[in-house]
Design a protein around this motif. Structure first.
Motif, PDB file in Angstrom:
ATOM      1  N   ARG A  93       0.843  -1.200   0.000  1.00  0.00           N
ATOM      2  CA  ARG A  93       0.000   0.000   0.000  1.00  0.00           C
ATOM      3  C   ARG A  93       0.879   1.252   0.000  1.00  0.00           C
ATOM      4  NH1 ARG A  93      -2.369   0.899   4.317  1.00  0.00           N
ATOM      5  NH2 ARG A  93      -4.236   1.962   3.578  1.00  0.00           N
ATOM      6  N   GLU A  94       1.949   1.233   0.763  1.00  0.00           N
ATOM      7  CA  GLU A  94       2.858   2.379   0.790  1.00  0.00           C
ATOM      8  C   GLU A  94       3.515   2.576  -0.570  1.00  0.00           C
ATOM      9  OE1 GLU A  94       4.150   2.711   5.479  1.00  0.00           O
ATOM     10  OE2 GLU A  94       5.591   1.892   4.040  1.00  0.00           O
ATOM     11  N   LEU A  95       3.843   1.482  -1.244  1.00  0.00           N
ATOM     12  CA  LEU A  95       4.437   1.593  -2.574  1.00  0.00           C
ATOM     13  C   LEU A  95       3.426   2.122  -3.576  1.00  0.00           C
ATOM     14  CD1 LEU A  95       6.889   1.213  -4.328  1.00  0.00           C
ATOM     15  CD2 LEU A  95       6.343  -1.222  -4.504  1.00  0.00           C
ATOM     16  N   ALA A  96       2.163   1.722  -3.447  1.00  0.00           N
ATOM     17  CA  ALA A  96       1.128   2.223  -4.351  1.00  0.00           C
ATOM     18  C   ALA A  96       0.938   3.729  -4.203  1.00  0.00           C
ATOM     19  CB  ALA A  96      -0.187   1.497  -4.089  1.00  0.00           C
ATOM     20  N   ILE A  97       0.863   4.221  -2.972  1.00  0.00           N
ATOM     21  CA  ILE A  97       0.641   5.659  -2.774  1.00  0.00           C
ATOM     22  C   ILE A  97       1.843   6.462  -3.268  1.00  0.00           C
ATOM     23  CG2 ILE A  97       1.570   5.998  -0.438  1.00  0.00           C
ATOM     24  CD1 ILE A  97      -1.861   7.265  -1.601  1.00  0.00           C
ATOM     25  N   ALA A  98       3.032   5.830  -3.313  1.00  0.00           N
ATOM     26  CA  ALA A  98       4.220   6.506  -3.829  1.00  0.00           C
ATOM     27  C   ALA A  98       4.091   6.822  -5.311  1.00  0.00           C
ATOM     28  CB  ALA A  98       5.456   5.635  -3.596  1.00  0.00           C
ATOM     29  N   ALA A  99       3.282   6.039  -6.031  1.00  0.00           N
ATOM     30  CA  ALA A  99       3.101   6.238  -7.472  1.00  0.00           C
ATOM     31  C   ALA A  99       1.759   6.870  -7.799  1.00  0.00           C
ATOM     32  CB  ALA A  99       3.242   4.902  -8.198  1.00  0.00           C
ATOM     33  N   ALA A 100       1.069   7.395  -6.805  1.00  0.00           N
ATOM     34  CA  ALA A 100      -0.313   7.837  -6.969  1.00  0.00           C
ATOM     35  C   ALA A 100      -0.440   9.318  -7.304  1.00  0.00           C
ATOM     36  CB  ALA A 100      -1.096   7.545  -5.686  1.00  0.00           C
ATOM     37  N   SER A 101      -1.602   9.637  -7.884  1.00  0.00           N
ATOM     38  CA  SER A 101      -2.095  11.018  -7.973  1.00  0.00           C
ATOM     39  C   SER A 101      -3.467  10.988  -7.306  1.00  0.00           C
ATOM     40  CB  SER A 101      -2.194  11.473  -9.427  1.00  0.00           C
ATOM     41  OG  SER A 101      -0.934  11.486 -10.046  1.00  0.00           O
ATOM     42  N   HIS A 102      -3.458  10.912  -6.010  1.00  0.00           N
ATOM     43  CA  HIS A 102      -4.666  10.616  -5.245  1.00  0.00           C
ATOM     44  C   HIS A 102      -5.581  11.828  -5.114  1.00  0.00           C
ATOM     45  CE1 HIS A 102      -3.240  12.746  -1.676  1.00  0.00           C
ATOM     46  NE2 HIS A 102      -2.082  12.121  -1.789  1.00  0.00           N
ATOM     47  N   SER A 103      -6.795  11.561  -4.649  1.00  0.00           N
ATOM     48  CA  SER A 103      -7.820  12.596  -4.548  1.00  0.00           C
ATOM     49  C   SER A 103      -7.866  13.286  -3.190  1.00  0.00           C
ATOM     50  CB  SER A 103      -9.200  11.985  -4.840  1.00  0.00           C
ATOM     51  OG  SER A 103      -9.264  11.499  -6.161  1.00  0.00           O
ATOM     52  N   GLY A 104      -6.960  12.939  -2.301  1.00  0.00           N
ATOM     53  CA  GLY A 104      -6.955  13.585  -0.993  1.00  0.00           C
ATOM     54  C   GLY A 104      -8.039  13.102  -0.067  1.00  0.00           C
ATOM     55  N   GLU A 105      -8.587  11.911  -0.349  1.00  0.00           N
ATOM     56  CA  GLU A 105      -9.580  11.347   0.558  1.00  0.00           C
ATOM     57  C   GLU A 105      -8.890  10.909   1.850  1.00  0.00           C
ATOM     58  OE1 GLU A 105     -12.569   8.797  -1.667  1.00  0.00           O
ATOM     59  OE2 GLU A 105     -11.167   9.267  -3.290  1.00  0.00           O
ATOM     60  N   ASP A 106      -9.684  10.630   2.873  1.00  0.00           N
ATOM     61  CA  ASP A 106      -9.119  10.372   4.198  1.00  0.00           C
ATOM     62  C   ASP A 106      -8.058   9.272   4.151  1.00  0.00           C
ATOM     63  OD1 ASP A 106     -10.875  12.285   5.076  1.00  0.00           O
ATOM     64  OD2 ASP A 106     -12.224  10.889   6.109  1.00  0.00           O
ATOM     65  N   GLY A 107      -8.367   8.161   3.486  1.00  0.00           N
ATOM     66  CA  GLY A 107      -7.420   7.055   3.429  1.00  0.00           C
ATOM     67  C   GLY A 107      -6.131   7.396   2.719  1.00  0.00           C
ATOM     68  N   HIS A 108      -6.195   8.274   1.735  1.00  0.00           N
ATOM     69  CA  HIS A 108      -4.986   8.709   1.029  1.00  0.00           C
ATOM     70  C   HIS A 108      -4.086   9.521   1.956  1.00  0.00           C
ATOM     71  CE1 HIS A 108      -7.777   8.593  -2.694  1.00  0.00           C
ATOM     72  NE2 HIS A 108      -7.044   7.488  -2.701  1.00  0.00           N
ATOM     73  N   ARG A 109      -4.659  10.500   2.615  1.00  0.00           N
ATOM     74  CA  ARG A 109      -3.867  11.366   3.479  1.00  0.00           C
ATOM     75  C   ARG A 109      -3.292  10.598   4.664  1.00  0.00           C
ATOM     76  NH1 ARG A 109      -8.621  13.792   3.568  1.00  0.00           N
ATOM     77  NH2 ARG A 109      -8.585  13.976   5.844  1.00  0.00           N
ATOM     78  N   GLU A 110      -4.090   9.717   5.216  1.00  0.00           N
ATOM     79  CA  GLU A 110      -3.633   8.947   6.383  1.00  0.00           C
ATOM     80  C   GLU A 110      -2.457   8.048   6.019  1.00  0.00           C
ATOM     81  OE1 GLU A 110      -7.223   6.992   7.441  1.00  0.00           O
ATOM     82  OE2 GLU A 110      -8.167   8.818   8.256  1.00  0.00           O
ATOM     83  N   LEU A 111      -2.524   7.420   4.852  1.00  0.00           N
ATOM     84  CA  LEU A 111      -1.438   6.535   4.449  1.00  0.00           C
ATOM     85  C   LEU A 111      -0.155   7.318   4.181  1.00  0.00           C
ATOM     86  CD1 LEU A 111      -0.428   3.733   3.763  1.00  0.00           C
ATOM     87  CD2 LEU A 111      -1.384   3.999   1.462  1.00  0.00           C
ATOM     88  N   ALA A 112      -0.261   8.475   3.533  1.00  0.00           N
ATOM     89  CA  ALA A 112       0.923   9.299   3.287  1.00  0.00           C
ATOM     90  C   ALA A 112       1.548   9.746   4.603  1.00  0.00           C
ATOM     91  CB  ALA A 112       0.548  10.507   2.428  1.00  0.00           C
ATOM     92  N   ALA A 113       0.708  10.072   5.583  1.00  0.00           N
ATOM     93  CA  ALA A 113       1.215  10.482   6.899  1.00  0.00           C
ATOM     94  C   ALA A 113       1.923   9.316   7.595  1.00  0.00           C
ATOM     95  CB  ALA A 113       0.072  11.005   7.762  1.00  0.00           C
ATOM     96  N   GLU A 114       1.372   8.114   7.475  1.00  0.00           N
ATOM     97  CA  GLU A 114       2.000   6.935   8.080  1.00  0.00           C
ATOM     98  C   GLU A 114       3.357   6.648   7.441  1.00  0.00           C
ATOM     99  OE1 GLU A 114      -0.830   3.834   7.566  1.00  0.00           O
ATOM    100  OE2 GLU A 114      -2.341   4.787   8.858  1.00  0.00           O
ATOM    101  N   LEU A 115       3.433   6.828   6.133  1.00  0.00           N
ATOM    102  CA  LEU A 115       4.686   6.612   5.428  1.00  0.00           C
ATOM    103  C   LEU A 115       5.757   7.572   5.953  1.00  0.00           C
ATOM    104  CD1 LEU A 115       4.739   6.196   1.544  1.00  0.00           C
ATOM    105  CD2 LEU A 115       6.644   7.148   2.812  1.00  0.00           C
ATOM    106  N   LEU A 116       5.386   8.830   6.132  1.00  0.00           N
ATOM    107  CA  LEU A 116       6.317   9.815   6.677  1.00  0.00           C
ATOM    108  C   LEU A 116       6.748   9.452   8.096  1.00  0.00           C
ATOM    109  CD1 LEU A 116       4.581  13.080   5.438  1.00  0.00           C
ATOM    110  CD2 LEU A 116       6.881  12.339   4.791  1.00  0.00           C
ATOM    111  N   ALA A 117       5.791   9.068   8.924  1.00  0.00           N
ATOM    112  CA  ALA A 117       6.090   8.745  10.319  1.00  0.00           C
ATOM    113  C   ALA A 117       7.070   7.582  10.415  1.00  0.00           C
ATOM    114  CB  ALA A 117       4.802   8.427  11.072  1.00  0.00           C
ATOM    115  N   ALA A 118       6.938   6.604   9.515  1.00  0.00           N
ATOM    116  CA  ALA A 118       7.837   5.458   9.529  1.00  0.00           C
ATOM    117  C   ALA A 118       9.277   5.867   9.255  1.00  0.00           C
ATOM    118  CB  ALA A 118       7.384   4.420   8.501  1.00  0.00           C
TER     119      ALA A 118
END
Length: 329
Positions: free
Chosen positions: A80-105
């Motif tokens: 999932r983290e690799l997918a969001i790395a290649a994404a042009s997401h819509s900024g929905e809750d799940g998108h933002r939360e995953l990007a934040a988790e990736l940063l925190a890691a």
């Protein structure tokens, strides 16, 4: 090659917009551009327009860019983290939360992101933010996953996170080299993308070649890991109601990535790839052109029916269609 990017070729009409409603049908608008269809062996099956001229693929470069993060030593905790790395997401809750988790890691926060603050692209989420008076945020920007992964790759490689968007930064040099390698041609120019990151000019043929190499790579390689992650999580790549998400859900094995200003690329293992750039930079004609290319690769027409022809509205009904021209038939 800079001179090649200061003039525009005389490209053919790829997409036509027809409007009717009474006794007559009128060709209202056209979209010119360049499109290439490559077979599974990488050889052209169809070319229309100047498919060798460098263009700016914008976010269509993201799948190949993501392989550079893995090569730099980044190890996402899941696909999932690799997918969001290649994404042009819509900024929905799940998108933002995953990007934040990736940063925190990686021991980072949204304050480390170099992309600009934005409101969510998803209409309902954006409306909720506006009603609540919520300000734009960097995590809501559609490229925040890419930026979070770039920063994570810097941490993994021991490179500084400060200045990670500068062209001379080791990460950006690695990305530029990787794009040239995958496309089979040198990067023709480097400019600044909408998210603030370097953007690299290659031809639509090179774009198709690079994305095809991902879906046909051996399992476990960085290339195949990116392709598999994107196809396993199509909602992360775009979002609710978005074309890339729904195309990947409709066609098993298909990898799709749109880019701003009229660019799209798709690849299917064992079949080939399609890449296109519309001259006017608009979005309306992209999916009919892409669908026409996918039909040439043998994708069943019923799987593409929503995109082969898109509706033109008149009053409360449909009075016409946006569809590929005879050049792509």
């Amino acid at each position: 090659m800079a001179g090649d990017l200061t003039t525009w070729p005389e490209d053919p009409v790829l997409v036509e917009v027809w409007r009717a409603g009474f006794d007559d049908e009128v060709l209202e608008s056209v979209h010119r551009g360049a499109l290439v269809v490559l077979g599974a062996d990488g050889e052209p099956l169809l070319t229309a327009g100047d498919v060798a001229r460098p263009v700016l693929p914008r976010s269509s470069n993201k799948p190949v860019q993501a392989t550079a993060y893995l090569r730099a030593g980044w190890r996402p905790r899941d696909d999932r983290e690799l997918a969001i790395a290649a994404a042009s997401h819509s900024g929905e809750d799940g998108h933002r939360e995953l990007a934040a988790e990736l940063l925190a890691a990686a021991g980072l926060t949204a304050d480390d992101l170099g992309c600009p603050p934005a409101l969510p692209g998803h209409e309902a989420t954006r409306a909720q933010w506006l009603v609540a008076g919520r300000a734009p945020e960097r995590l809501a920007m559609n490229c925040s996953g890419k930026h979070a992964a770039m920063l994570s790759a810097c941490v993994a490689a021991g490179w500084p996170t400060a200045g990670y968007l500068e062209r001379e930064h080791p990460l950006q040099r690695a990305i530029e080299a990787r794009l040239g390698e995958a496309s089979g041609e040198p990067v023709a120019a480097v400019v600044v993308d909408g998210c603030g990151a370097p953007q690299h000019a290659i031809s639509v043929t090179g774009l198709a070649r690079g994305v095809l190499s991902l879906v046909q790579a051996e399992p476990g390689t960085p290339e195949r890991l990116v392709a598999d992650a994107m196809r396993a999580h199509p909602w992360l790549i775009a979002g609710t109601g978005r074309e890339d998400t729904e195309l990947m859900q409709a066609v098993p094995g298909l990898l799709v990535k749109g880019g701003a200003d009229g660019v799209h690329v798709a690849a299917l293992p064992g079949r080939g790839a399609v890449a296109l750039k519309l001259d006017d930079g608009g979005d309306r004609g992209r999916t009919p052109a892409l669908a026409a290319g996918l039909l040439r690769l043998g994708v069943p027409a019923e799987a593409l029916s929503r995109w082969v022809s898109t509706p033109v509205s008149g009053g409360e009904g449909v009075v016409g269609s946006v569809r590929a021209s005879a050049v792509l038939a």
